[in-house]
Design an enzyme around this catalytic site. Structure first.
Site, PDB file in Angstrom:
ATOM      1  N   THR A 213       0.849  -1.187   0.000  1.00  0.00           N
ATOM      2  CA  THR A 213       0.000   0.000   0.000  1.00  0.00           C
ATOM      3  C   THR A 213       0.881   1.231   0.000  1.00  0.00           C
ATOM      4  O   THR A 213       2.047   1.154   0.348  1.00  0.00           O
ATOM      5  CB  THR A 213      -0.873   0.021   1.283  1.00  0.00           C
ATOM      6  OG1 THR A 213      -1.381  -1.275   1.560  1.00  0.00           O
ATOM      7  CG2 THR A 213      -2.040   0.972   1.158  1.00  0.00           C
ATOM      8  N   ARG A 241     -12.536  -8.898  -3.977  1.00  0.00           N
ATOM      9  CA  ARG A 241     -12.008  -8.671  -2.629  1.00  0.00           C
ATOM     10  C   ARG A 241     -11.659  -7.192  -2.392  1.00  0.00           C
ATOM     11  O   ARG A 241     -11.082  -6.530  -3.232  1.00  0.00           O
ATOM     12  CB  ARG A 241     -10.763  -9.529  -2.412  1.00  0.00           C
ATOM     13  CG  ARG A 241     -10.118  -9.375  -1.026  1.00  0.00           C
ATOM     14  CD  ARG A 241      -8.945  -8.431  -1.012  1.00  0.00           C
ATOM     15  NE  ARG A 241      -8.264  -8.393   0.286  1.00  0.00           N
ATOM     16  CZ  ARG A 241      -7.260  -7.583   0.592  1.00  0.00           C
ATOM     17  NH1 ARG A 241      -6.797  -6.757  -0.322  1.00  0.00           N
ATOM     18  NH2 ARG A 241      -6.715  -7.601   1.804  1.00  0.00           N
ATOM     19  N   VAL A 242     -12.040  -6.692  -1.226  1.00  0.00           N
ATOM     20  CA  VAL A 242     -11.713  -5.331  -0.805  1.00  0.00           C
ATOM     21  C   VAL A 242     -10.959  -5.407   0.508  1.00  0.00           C
ATOM     22  O   VAL A 242     -11.390  -6.091   1.441  1.00  0.00           O
ATOM     23  CB  VAL A 242     -12.987  -4.479  -0.628  1.00  0.00           C
ATOM     24  CG1 VAL A 242     -12.618  -3.080  -0.113  1.00  0.00           C
ATOM     25  CG2 VAL A 242     -13.753  -4.379  -1.940  1.00  0.00           C
ATOM     26  N   GLY A 243      -9.826  -4.724   0.591  1.00  0.00           N
ATOM     27  CA  GLY A 243      -9.037  -4.726   1.813  1.00  0.00           C
ATOM     28  C   GLY A 243      -9.344  -3.548   2.708  1.00  0.00           C
ATOM     29  O   GLY A 243     -10.407  -2.930   2.617  1.00  0.00           O
ATOM     30  N   ASP A 244      -8.396  -3.208   3.559  1.00  0.00           N
ATOM     31  CA  ASP A 244      -8.634  -2.143   4.538  1.00  0.00           C
ATOM     32  C   ASP A 244      -8.420  -0.742   3.974  1.00  0.00           C
ATOM     33  O   ASP A 244      -8.956   0.222   4.507  1.00  0.00           O
ATOM     34  CB  ASP A 244      -7.714  -2.337   5.747  1.00  0.00           C
ATOM     35  CG  ASP A 244      -6.246  -2.175   5.375  1.00  0.00           C
ATOM     36  OD1 ASP A 244      -5.787  -2.913   4.493  1.00  0.00           O
ATOM     37  OD2 ASP A 244      -5.566  -1.326   5.977  1.00  0.00           O
ATOM     38  N   THR A 264      -0.845  -0.002   6.501  1.00  0.00           N
ATOM     39  CA  THR A 264      -0.411  -0.922   5.463  1.00  0.00           C
ATOM     40  C   THR A 264      -0.149  -2.278   6.094  1.00  0.00           C
ATOM     41  O   THR A 264       0.530  -2.383   7.108  1.00  0.00           O
ATOM     42  CB  THR A 264       0.867  -0.433   4.748  1.00  0.00           C
ATOM     43  OG1 THR A 264       1.341  -1.466   3.875  1.00  0.00           O
ATOM     44  CG2 THR A 264       1.967  -0.069   5.722  1.00  0.00           C
ATOM     45  N   GLY A 265      -0.724  -3.309   5.502  1.00  0.00           N
ATOM     46  CA  GLY A 265      -0.536  -4.642   6.069  1.00  0.00           C
ATOM     47  C   GLY A 265      -1.564  -5.613   5.534  1.00  0.00           C
ATOM     48  O   GLY A 265      -2.220  -5.363   4.521  1.00  0.00           O
ATOM     49  N   GLY A 267      -4.765  -6.720   5.141  1.00  0.00           N
ATOM     50  CA  GLY A 267      -5.973  -5.927   5.302  1.00  0.00           C
ATOM     51  C   GLY A 267      -7.078  -6.529   6.137  1.00  0.00           C
ATOM     52  O   GLY A 267      -7.779  -5.820   6.863  1.00  0.00           O
TER      53      GLY A 267
END
Length: 345
Positions: A213, A241-244, A264-265, A267
Protein backbone atom coordinates in the site's frame (compact mmCIF):
# COMPACT_ATOMS: atom_id res chain seq x y z
CA UNK A 1 -15.98 51.80 40.52
CA UNK A 2 -16.57 48.06 40.91
CA UNK A 3 -18.22 47.94 37.50
CA UNK A 4 -15.28 49.82 35.95
CA UNK A 5 -12.79 47.44 37.57
CA UNK A 6 -14.66 44.44 36.23
CA UNK A 7 -14.68 46.01 32.78
CA UNK A 8 -10.91 46.62 32.93
CA UNK A 9 -10.38 43.06 34.11
CA UNK A 10 -12.45 41.71 31.22
CA UNK A 11 -10.47 43.79 28.71
CA UNK A 12 -7.15 42.58 30.14
CA UNK A 13 -8.27 38.95 30.11
CA UNK A 14 -9.61 39.30 26.57
CA UNK A 15 -6.28 40.77 25.43
CA UNK A 16 -4.38 37.89 27.04
CA UNK A 17 -6.73 35.39 25.38
CA UNK A 18 -6.27 37.06 22.01
CA UNK A 19 -2.50 36.97 22.45
CA UNK A 20 -2.71 33.28 23.33
CA UNK A 21 -4.62 32.60 20.15
CA UNK A 22 -1.98 34.44 18.14
CA UNK A 23 0.83 32.52 19.79
CA UNK A 24 -1.05 29.28 19.25
CA UNK A 25 -1.32 30.11 15.57
CA UNK A 26 2.41 30.69 15.37
CA UNK A 27 3.04 27.43 17.14
CA UNK A 28 0.95 25.53 14.59
CA UNK A 29 2.84 27.23 11.79
CA UNK A 30 6.06 25.92 13.28
CA UNK A 31 4.71 22.40 13.70
CA UNK A 32 3.58 21.41 10.22
CA UNK A 33 4.79 17.98 9.16
CA UNK A 34 4.16 15.05 6.85
CA UNK A 35 4.85 11.32 6.85
CA UNK A 36 4.45 8.79 4.04
CA UNK A 37 4.71 5.04 3.54
CA UNK A 38 5.14 2.79 0.53
CA UNK A 39 3.96 -0.40 2.18
CA UNK A 40 5.17 -2.86 4.80
CA UNK A 41 6.01 -6.52 4.48
CA UNK A 42 8.72 -9.03 3.72
CA UNK A 43 11.33 -6.48 2.74
CA UNK A 44 14.74 -8.14 2.98
CA UNK A 45 17.84 -5.97 2.93
CA UNK A 46 19.86 -8.75 1.30
CA UNK A 47 17.74 -8.45 -1.85
CA UNK A 48 18.57 -4.78 -2.34
CA UNK A 49 21.55 -3.82 -4.45
CA UNK A 50 23.04 -0.40 -3.59
CA UNK A 51 21.47 0.96 -6.81
CA UNK A 52 18.04 -0.44 -6.00
CA UNK A 53 18.17 0.89 -2.45
CA UNK A 54 19.16 4.32 -3.69
CA UNK A 55 16.30 4.33 -6.22
CA UNK A 56 13.66 3.44 -3.61
CA UNK A 57 14.98 5.98 -1.13
CA UNK A 58 15.01 8.67 -3.83
CA UNK A 59 11.38 7.99 -4.73
CA UNK A 60 10.30 8.10 -1.07
CA UNK A 61 12.15 11.38 -0.64
CA UNK A 62 10.55 12.78 -3.79
CA UNK A 63 7.10 11.91 -2.45
CA UNK A 64 7.59 13.38 1.01
CA UNK A 65 9.17 16.51 -0.49
CA UNK A 66 6.16 16.99 -2.78
CA UNK A 67 3.86 17.10 0.22
CA UNK A 68 6.22 19.15 2.38
CA UNK A 69 6.54 21.84 -0.31
CA UNK A 70 2.78 22.33 -0.31
CA UNK A 71 2.64 22.58 3.49
CA UNK A 72 5.54 25.02 3.55
CA UNK A 73 3.67 27.22 1.05
CA UNK A 74 0.58 27.35 3.30
CA UNK A 75 -1.25 24.58 1.46
CA UNK A 76 -3.68 22.26 3.23
CA UNK A 77 -2.86 18.87 4.70
CA UNK A 78 -5.27 17.31 2.19
CA UNK A 79 -3.46 18.87 -0.77
CA UNK A 80 -0.14 17.74 0.64
CA UNK A 81 -1.04 14.08 1.09
CA UNK A 82 -2.61 13.87 -2.37
CA UNK A 83 0.57 15.25 -3.94
CA UNK A 84 2.74 12.80 -2.00
CA UNK A 85 0.57 9.79 -2.77
CA UNK A 86 0.38 10.62 -6.46
CA UNK A 87 4.18 10.45 -6.69
CA UNK A 88 3.99 6.91 -5.31
CA UNK A 89 1.00 5.98 -7.49
CA UNK A 90 3.02 6.94 -10.57
CA UNK A 91 5.91 4.63 -9.62
CA UNK A 92 6.20 0.91 -10.39
CA UNK A 93 8.07 0.44 -7.11
CA UNK A 94 4.94 0.40 -4.97
CA UNK A 95 1.65 -1.49 -4.96
CA UNK A 96 -0.60 1.41 -5.95
CA UNK A 97 -1.48 3.03 -9.26
CA UNK A 98 1.18 2.19 -11.86
CA UNK A 99 2.75 -0.48 -9.65
CA UNK A 100 -0.50 -2.24 -8.72
CA UNK A 101 -0.51 -6.01 -8.36
CA UNK A 102 -2.63 -8.33 -10.50
CA UNK A 103 -5.89 -9.99 -9.54
CA UNK A 104 -6.31 -13.75 -10.01
CA UNK A 105 -7.88 -13.04 -13.42
CA UNK A 106 -4.91 -10.94 -14.57
CA UNK A 107 -6.34 -7.45 -14.16
CA UNK A 108 -5.87 -4.60 -11.71
CA UNK A 109 -8.48 -3.41 -9.19
CA UNK A 110 -7.51 -0.31 -7.24
CA UNK A 111 -8.71 1.06 -3.89
CA UNK A 112 -8.14 4.38 -2.08
CA UNK A 113 -9.48 6.58 0.69
CA UNK A 114 -8.92 10.01 2.20
CA UNK A 115 -10.14 11.78 5.35
CA UNK A 116 -10.17 15.38 6.58
CA UNK A 117 -9.42 15.65 10.31
CA UNK A 118 -11.18 19.00 10.73
CA UNK A 119 -14.57 18.06 9.30
CA UNK A 120 -14.35 14.23 9.49
CA UNK A 121 -15.46 14.27 5.87
CA UNK A 122 -14.14 11.27 3.95
CA UNK A 123 -14.13 9.70 0.51
CA UNK A 124 -13.24 6.22 -0.70
CA UNK A 125 -13.26 4.08 -3.83
CA UNK A 126 -12.82 0.35 -4.38
CA UNK A 127 -12.39 -1.96 -7.35
CA UNK A 128 -11.68 0.75 -9.92
CA UNK A 129 -9.86 -0.36 -13.07
CA UNK A 130 -9.48 2.70 -15.29
CA UNK A 131 -8.75 5.64 -12.96
CA UNK A 132 -5.15 6.81 -13.22
CA UNK A 133 -5.06 8.29 -9.70
CA UNK A 134 -7.37 6.53 -7.23
CA UNK A 135 -6.49 8.97 -4.43
CA UNK A 136 -7.67 11.87 -6.61
CA UNK A 137 -10.96 10.05 -7.15
CA UNK A 138 -11.35 9.39 -3.42
CA UNK A 139 -10.92 13.11 -2.83
CA UNK A 140 -13.58 13.90 -5.44
CA UNK A 141 -15.95 11.53 -3.65
CA UNK A 142 -15.18 13.36 -0.40
CA UNK A 143 -15.79 16.82 -1.84
CA UNK A 144 -18.39 16.32 -4.58
CA UNK A 145 -20.46 13.28 -3.66
CA UNK A 146 -23.21 12.73 -1.11
CA UNK A 147 -21.63 9.33 -0.39
CA UNK A 148 -18.47 8.19 1.39
CA UNK A 149 -17.58 5.17 -0.75
CA UNK A 150 -18.12 4.34 -4.42
CA UNK A 151 -17.10 1.10 -6.11
CA UNK A 152 -16.47 -0.50 -9.49
CA UNK A 153 -18.10 0.88 -12.61
CA UNK A 154 -20.13 3.41 -10.63
CA UNK A 155 -16.96 4.93 -9.22
CA UNK A 156 -15.49 5.07 -12.72
CA UNK A 157 -18.59 6.81 -14.07
CA UNK A 158 -18.25 9.37 -11.29
CA UNK A 159 -14.56 9.82 -12.16
CA UNK A 160 -15.47 10.53 -15.76
CA UNK A 161 -18.12 13.03 -14.66
CA UNK A 162 -15.53 14.82 -12.50
CA UNK A 163 -13.10 15.01 -15.41
CA UNK A 164 -10.38 12.82 -13.91
CA UNK A 165 -7.76 11.12 -16.07
CA UNK A 166 -8.85 7.67 -17.24
CA UNK A 167 -6.58 4.97 -18.66
CA UNK A 168 -6.83 1.46 -20.05
CA UNK A 169 -6.34 -1.23 -17.41
CA UNK A 170 -3.12 -2.25 -19.18
CA UNK A 171 -1.60 1.08 -18.05
CA UNK A 172 -1.00 -0.61 -14.69
CA UNK A 173 0.79 -3.62 -16.19
CA UNK A 174 4.37 -4.37 -15.12
CA UNK A 175 6.53 -7.42 -15.70
CA UNK A 176 7.65 -7.96 -12.11
CA UNK A 177 4.04 -7.83 -10.84
CA UNK A 178 2.98 -10.29 -13.52
CA UNK A 179 5.69 -12.70 -12.46
CA UNK A 180 4.45 -12.33 -8.87
CA UNK A 181 0.97 -13.33 -10.06
CA UNK A 182 2.23 -16.41 -11.88
CA UNK A 183 4.26 -17.40 -8.83
CA UNK A 184 1.32 -16.88 -6.47
CA UNK A 185 -1.09 -18.85 -8.69
CA UNK A 186 1.34 -21.76 -8.89
CA UNK A 187 1.67 -21.83 -5.12
CA UNK A 188 -2.11 -21.62 -4.72
CA UNK A 189 -2.57 -24.51 -7.15
CA UNK A 190 -0.13 -26.67 -5.22
CA UNK A 191 -1.74 -25.83 -1.88
CA UNK A 192 -5.28 -26.39 -3.17
CA UNK A 193 -4.24 -29.85 -4.40
CA UNK A 194 -2.84 -30.69 -0.98
CA UNK A 195 -5.43 -28.97 1.22
CA UNK A 196 -8.52 -29.39 -1.00
CA UNK A 197 -9.69 -25.95 0.08
CA UNK A 198 -9.16 -22.54 -1.55
CA UNK A 199 -9.49 -20.61 1.71
CA UNK A 200 -6.90 -22.75 3.46
CA UNK A 201 -4.62 -22.55 0.43
CA UNK A 202 -4.87 -18.77 0.34
CA UNK A 203 -4.17 -18.48 4.06
CA UNK A 204 -1.01 -20.53 3.59
CA UNK A 205 0.26 -18.11 0.92
CA UNK A 206 3.32 -16.10 1.94
CA UNK A 207 2.60 -12.65 3.36
CA UNK A 208 4.51 -10.95 0.54
CA UNK A 209 1.49 -11.62 -1.69
CA UNK A 210 -1.04 -10.30 0.81
CA UNK A 211 -0.29 -6.63 1.13
CA UNK A 212 1.34 -3.53 -0.23
CA UNK A 213 0.00 0.00 0.00
CA UNK A 214 1.01 3.64 -0.12
CA UNK A 215 -0.22 6.40 2.13
CA UNK A 216 0.39 9.78 3.71
CA UNK A 217 -0.58 11.75 6.80
CA UNK A 218 -0.01 15.45 7.39
CA UNK A 219 -0.50 18.41 9.73
CA UNK A 220 -0.75 21.80 8.03
CA UNK A 221 -0.03 25.34 9.28
CA UNK A 222 -3.69 25.80 10.13
CA UNK A 223 -3.50 22.88 12.56
CA UNK A 224 -5.58 20.52 10.44
CA UNK A 225 -4.82 16.81 10.01
CA UNK A 226 -5.49 14.58 7.00
CA UNK A 227 -4.80 10.99 6.02
CA UNK A 228 -4.93 9.08 2.74
CA UNK A 229 -4.20 5.57 1.48
CA UNK A 230 -4.02 4.00 -1.99
CA UNK A 231 -3.42 0.39 -3.06
CA UNK A 232 -3.60 -2.27 -5.73
CA UNK A 233 -4.66 -4.75 -3.05
CA UNK A 234 -3.58 -8.35 -2.74
CA UNK A 235 -1.81 -10.39 -5.41
CA UNK A 236 -4.18 -12.98 -6.95
CA UNK A 237 -7.20 -11.58 -5.10
CA UNK A 238 -10.55 -12.93 -6.29
CA UNK A 239 -14.29 -12.32 -6.14
CA UNK A 240 -14.02 -8.53 -5.84
CA UNK A 241 -12.01 -8.67 -2.63
CA UNK A 242 -11.71 -5.33 -0.81
CA UNK A 243 -9.04 -4.73 1.81
CA UNK A 244 -8.63 -2.14 4.54
CA UNK A 245 -7.22 0.71 2.42
CA UNK A 246 -10.59 2.14 1.30
CA UNK A 247 -12.33 1.50 4.61
CA UNK A 248 -12.51 4.55 6.85
CA UNK A 249 -11.40 3.55 10.34
CA UNK A 250 -9.49 0.49 9.18
CA UNK A 251 -6.86 1.71 6.73
CA UNK A 252 -7.39 5.46 6.99
CA UNK A 253 -8.57 7.81 9.72
CA UNK A 254 -8.07 11.46 10.70
CA UNK A 255 -9.47 13.56 13.53
CA UNK A 256 -8.08 16.91 14.70
CA UNK A 257 -8.93 15.88 18.26
CA UNK A 258 -6.38 13.07 18.16
CA UNK A 259 -4.39 12.01 15.10
CA UNK A 260 -4.24 10.96 11.46
CA UNK A 261 -3.32 7.41 10.43
CA UNK A 262 -2.62 5.52 7.21
CA UNK A 263 -2.13 1.77 7.48
CA UNK A 264 -0.41 -0.92 5.46
CA UNK A 265 -0.54 -4.64 6.07
CA UNK A 266 -2.70 -7.75 5.85
CA UNK A 267 -5.97 -5.93 5.30
CA UNK A 268 -8.34 -8.47 6.79
CA UNK A 269 -6.76 -7.98 10.22
CA UNK A 270 -6.76 -4.20 9.90
CA UNK A 271 -10.48 -4.34 9.12
CA UNK A 272 -11.32 -6.66 12.01
CA UNK A 273 -9.42 -4.53 14.50
CA UNK A 274 -10.33 -1.14 12.92
CA UNK A 275 -6.67 -0.27 13.36
CA UNK A 276 -6.51 3.36 12.20
CA UNK A 277 -9.49 4.55 14.23
CA UNK A 278 -8.45 2.49 17.26
CA UNK A 279 -5.12 4.31 17.48
CA UNK A 280 -6.84 7.70 17.41
CA UNK A 281 -9.50 6.58 19.92
CA UNK A 282 -6.88 5.34 22.38
CA UNK A 283 -5.17 8.74 22.20
CA UNK A 284 -8.38 10.69 22.64
CA UNK A 285 -10.06 8.63 25.37
CA UNK A 286 -7.09 7.22 27.28
CA UNK A 287 -5.01 10.38 27.13
CA UNK A 288 -1.90 8.50 26.01
CA UNK A 289 0.72 9.63 23.51
CA UNK A 290 0.53 8.93 19.80
CA UNK A 291 3.58 6.68 19.97
CA UNK A 292 2.11 4.66 22.83
CA UNK A 293 -1.25 4.22 21.10
CA UNK A 294 0.27 3.24 17.75
CA UNK A 295 2.73 0.78 19.25
CA UNK A 296 0.12 -0.93 21.43
CA UNK A 297 -2.16 -1.54 18.43
CA UNK A 298 0.59 -2.63 16.00
CA UNK A 299 2.92 -4.54 18.29
CA UNK A 300 0.47 -5.91 20.87
CA UNK A 301 -3.08 -6.14 19.53
CA UNK A 302 -2.19 -7.09 15.94
CA UNK A 303 0.69 -9.38 16.83
CA UNK A 304 -1.50 -11.30 19.28
CA UNK A 305 -4.16 -11.65 16.58
CA UNK A 306 -1.63 -12.85 13.99
CA UNK A 307 -1.76 -9.73 11.81
CA UNK A 308 1.28 -8.08 10.29
CA UNK A 309 1.98 -4.63 8.89
CA UNK A 310 2.39 -1.09 10.15
CA UNK A 311 1.09 2.47 10.21
CA UNK A 312 2.25 6.03 9.83
CA UNK A 313 0.57 8.44 12.23
CA UNK A 314 0.77 12.12 13.17
CA UNK A 315 -0.94 14.04 15.96
CA UNK A 316 -2.13 17.64 16.33
CA UNK A 317 1.25 18.68 17.76
CA UNK A 318 3.22 17.33 14.82
CA UNK A 319 4.50 14.23 16.59
CA UNK A 320 5.06 11.32 14.19
CA UNK A 321 5.00 7.57 14.89
CA UNK A 322 5.69 4.85 12.31
CA UNK A 323 5.65 1.42 14.01
CA UNK A 324 5.57 -1.87 12.09
CA UNK A 325 5.78 -5.54 13.07
CA UNK A 326 6.97 -6.84 9.69
CA UNK A 327 10.55 -7.05 8.38
CA UNK A 328 10.38 -3.59 6.88
CA UNK A 329 8.23 -0.64 5.86
CA UNK A 330 9.03 1.92 3.18
CA UNK A 331 8.64 5.24 4.96
CA UNK A 332 9.69 8.88 5.13
CA UNK A 333 8.84 11.97 7.13
CA UNK A 334 9.65 15.65 7.22
CA UNK A 335 8.94 18.30 9.84
CA UNK A 336 9.03 22.09 9.50
CA UNK A 337 12.55 23.35 8.98
CA UNK A 338 14.08 19.88 9.00
CA UNK A 339 15.51 17.55 6.38
CA UNK A 340 13.49 14.57 5.17
CA UNK A 341 14.07 11.30 7.03
CA UNK A 342 13.87 8.15 4.87
CA UNK A 343 13.97 4.52 6.04
CA UNK A 344 13.03 1.05 4.81
CA UNK A 345 14.24 -1.59 7.27
Amino acid sequence: MATLSRAKSFIIKSSIFAAAITLSGLTHAEQFAIAIHGGAGTIEKSKFTPEKLQAYEAKLKQAVNAGYKILNNNGSSTEAIIAAIQVLEASEFFNAGKGAVYTYDGQHELDASIMDGKTLNAGAVSGVKTVKSPIALANEVKDNSVHVMLSGTGAEQFAKKQGLALVDNTYFDSEHRYQQLLDAKEKLKQQETELKNFQAAHQSLDNKYKYGTVGAVALDKQGNLAAGTSTGGMTAKRFGRVGDAPIIGAGTYANNQSCAVSATGHGEYFIRYHVAADICARMQYQGITLDKAANVVINDVLVEAGGSGGVIAIDANGNISMPFNSKGMYRASQKAGEQAQVAIF
